[in-house]
Design an enzyme around this catalytic site. Sequence first.
Site, PDB file in Angstrom:
ATOM      1  N   HIS A 552      92.657  -2.190 -23.832  1.00  0.00           N
ATOM      2  CA  HIS A 552      92.348  -2.397 -25.244  1.00  0.00           C
ATOM      3  C   HIS A 552      93.641  -2.624 -26.009  1.00  0.00           C
ATOM      4  O   HIS A 552      94.744  -2.487 -25.466  1.00  0.00           O
ATOM      5  CB  HIS A 552      91.619  -1.172 -25.819  1.00  0.00           C
ATOM      6  N   ASP A 554      95.350  -1.472 -29.947  1.00  0.00           N
ATOM      7  CA  ASP A 554      95.116  -0.373 -30.884  1.00  0.00           C
ATOM      8  C   ASP A 554      94.690  -0.812 -32.281  1.00  0.00           C
ATOM      9  O   ASP A 554      94.043  -0.041 -32.989  1.00  0.00           O
ATOM     10  CB  ASP A 554      96.369   0.501 -30.990  1.00  0.00           C
ATOM     11  N   HIS A 624      96.682  -2.568 -23.337  1.00  0.00           N
ATOM     12  CA  HIS A 624      97.096  -1.486 -22.443  1.00  0.00           C
ATOM     13  C   HIS A 624      95.903  -0.609 -22.084  1.00  0.00           C
ATOM     14  O   HIS A 624      94.848  -0.675 -22.722  1.00  0.00           O
ATOM     15  CB  HIS A 624      98.185  -0.630 -23.096  1.00  0.00           C
ATOM     16  N   ARG A 634      96.107  15.399 -16.923  1.00  0.00           N
ATOM     17  CA  ARG A 634      97.180  14.610 -17.540  1.00  0.00           C
ATOM     18  C   ARG A 634      97.203  14.922 -19.032  1.00  0.00           C
ATOM     19  O   ARG A 634      96.212  14.704 -19.731  1.00  0.00           O
ATOM     20  CB  ARG A 634      96.890  13.123 -17.308  1.00  0.00           C
TER      21      ARG A 634
END
Length: 680
Positions: A552, A554, A624, A634
């Site tokens: 996508h 941002d 990204h 994570r």
Amino acid sequence: MDMNSYLSGTLLVIFHSILLSSAAVEPFDLLYDNAIDAFHSGDYENVVRYMEGALSSFAKLRHTKVRCRLKCKDKHRFDADPFSDLKFFDVILRRASCLNDCMENKLGPQSMHKVSEDVIQDFNRRIPYNYLQMAYLKLKELDKAATAAHTYFQANPEHVEMGRNLEQYKNMKGVDSKHFMDREARPHQKAFAEGVKLYEQDQYGEAITFFEEALTQYFKADLECRALCEGPQRFVEQDHVLYRYSLYELISDHYTQVLHCEHECVRDLATRPGRLSPMENYLPLHYDYLQFAFFKESRFQEALACAQSYLLFHAGDEFMTDNVEYYQEVLGHSAAPREDADWYVKRHQQELELLKVGSQNMGVEYTEGNYWSSSGGREDSKRIPSGTDGWMEYVPISEKKNGTITVVQELKEGGPLLYDNVKLIQNSEALNGTQRVLLDDVISEDECTELKSLAHAVTMAGDGYRGKMSPHTPNEKFEGATVLKTLQFGYEGRVSLKSARMFYDVSEKARKIIESYFMLNSTLHFSYTHLVCRTAITGQQDHRNDLSHPIHADNCLLDPEANECWKEPPAYTCRDYSALLYLNGDFEGGEFIFTEMDAKTLTAQVKPRCGRMVGFSSGGENPHGVRAVTKGQRCAVALWFTLDPLFRELERLQADEVIEALDKVQHSISDIQINPKDEL
């Protein structure tokens, strides 16, 4: 609890159960939730049972709405003569009663089918088919898994892993080409695509059949789309609590919203699944293809009618005007446009006039768009427009805001990093892009450990995503917390105030580094700050075919097929720069990746580790995503920034006030008041 209260409560439960059991259609959001619960518990047979039921109920609900609205509209018509106010409202009230009876007879109480916008968006994005694909794969029903995967991929072409999975299905035993079908294919688009395929193969007679079917299905879909517009509407920029409308103003505003929705059906019907821009010149193209196909079949009368129909959309088109003159010369007479096209265009023009009036009443300026954008002259022998990849003229507004041109900041990088310990690892060139940077040692090991411990104490599942535990993938659990919430926990003594303050300070440090490195000539403000963790769900990591976070951009909506990124809601168009500061690397998978605009071609990959930060501009130049986290957890500090102070993060401003108060009284915080509602 007294006996009467107990009996009343029991009767209420029994009554509700009777309603549920007697309803013709089960609520699709309930079935959807049951399917997701079954998925997380590894009960794949029930995943299929509930998810297929949810899809069926979703389709039945839509079909019932359309059928009931059309039925009641036809039964109670505005055709009284002479017409009076009483007759007008008589029709309105009877339609409402008819609609309520029709819906409840088919579906049960309408209150059972009031579904959140989030769930509706999941169905529109075909998320259920992702669950189905994985469930069918687990059950070794490969043909159904391939169909579900194909259906999902049609609306999510940027999903890299699903694309790879489809390639694997093609080589599996028991799967053949017929299984790669779109279960949600729109009939009018499917027929049109078949017609174009035959047309390009010079099979004009067969192509005519499909183009005519496409038109029939188009007008049917148009009727359904318009019927669905008759539901609740949002009154944009109107405050109905503080401002009391008169009867006619209220009706006018509501009808204008409905009319606008109906008018937009022309765009909706031309937009393929998962795409953001419609196919260019979509409806007029049907008549253009037909006129030439009829010509090749020596059916000149029908060719002339189609050519005249095309001119209704593009009056004066030179090439089509020449065609009309040719057909008239061959036939020795003229012919009227087709009735379907004539009726459609006249209605369209009438709606435009009403929209202008209605918009003026609402105090909104209505600008008429070019709904039938022509793609210019036709140079090929088949006399069709040269461009058929988009539809209406759709200009990205990346350089416009509120109708005005914004100054595009000169792109620079390589400014000072401000802190001695921070190391530049890769710049934009090394990361194969523009406005990208990778830094190490932004924070220390001790700071990483403390912030990760803080995350375990304050983050909540689904925070920032309306409580959805797995907003990006069903195979991972997502948790988050904002700066203000963390400071509130510190004030209440639920976590160390020192740790909460560290989260605030570290995010400010990251902001200063990004602002300095990219040599911005204006202040970078926080748009959103989030302490986030993604955890692989045990038992759901076999055959992962998805990303932890899909590809996508941002601040715009990525459209891989058109190779564009549209700066429009629901994207956060105000965001200018983004950064991710990682707290750990002791997990499997989870690599941050940059791609080209096609959402497939990998340009750079970053392996998270403590103190590592990747920063980049937020637009379509930097698509990204995050690879699947297949083991462990994570954690990172996710930051988004804006150059426009009007879009500063409200919670951040409130957090600034808390920090300022803390600094004034140092260790004494007894007088600080934080309103819990501030974090809503």
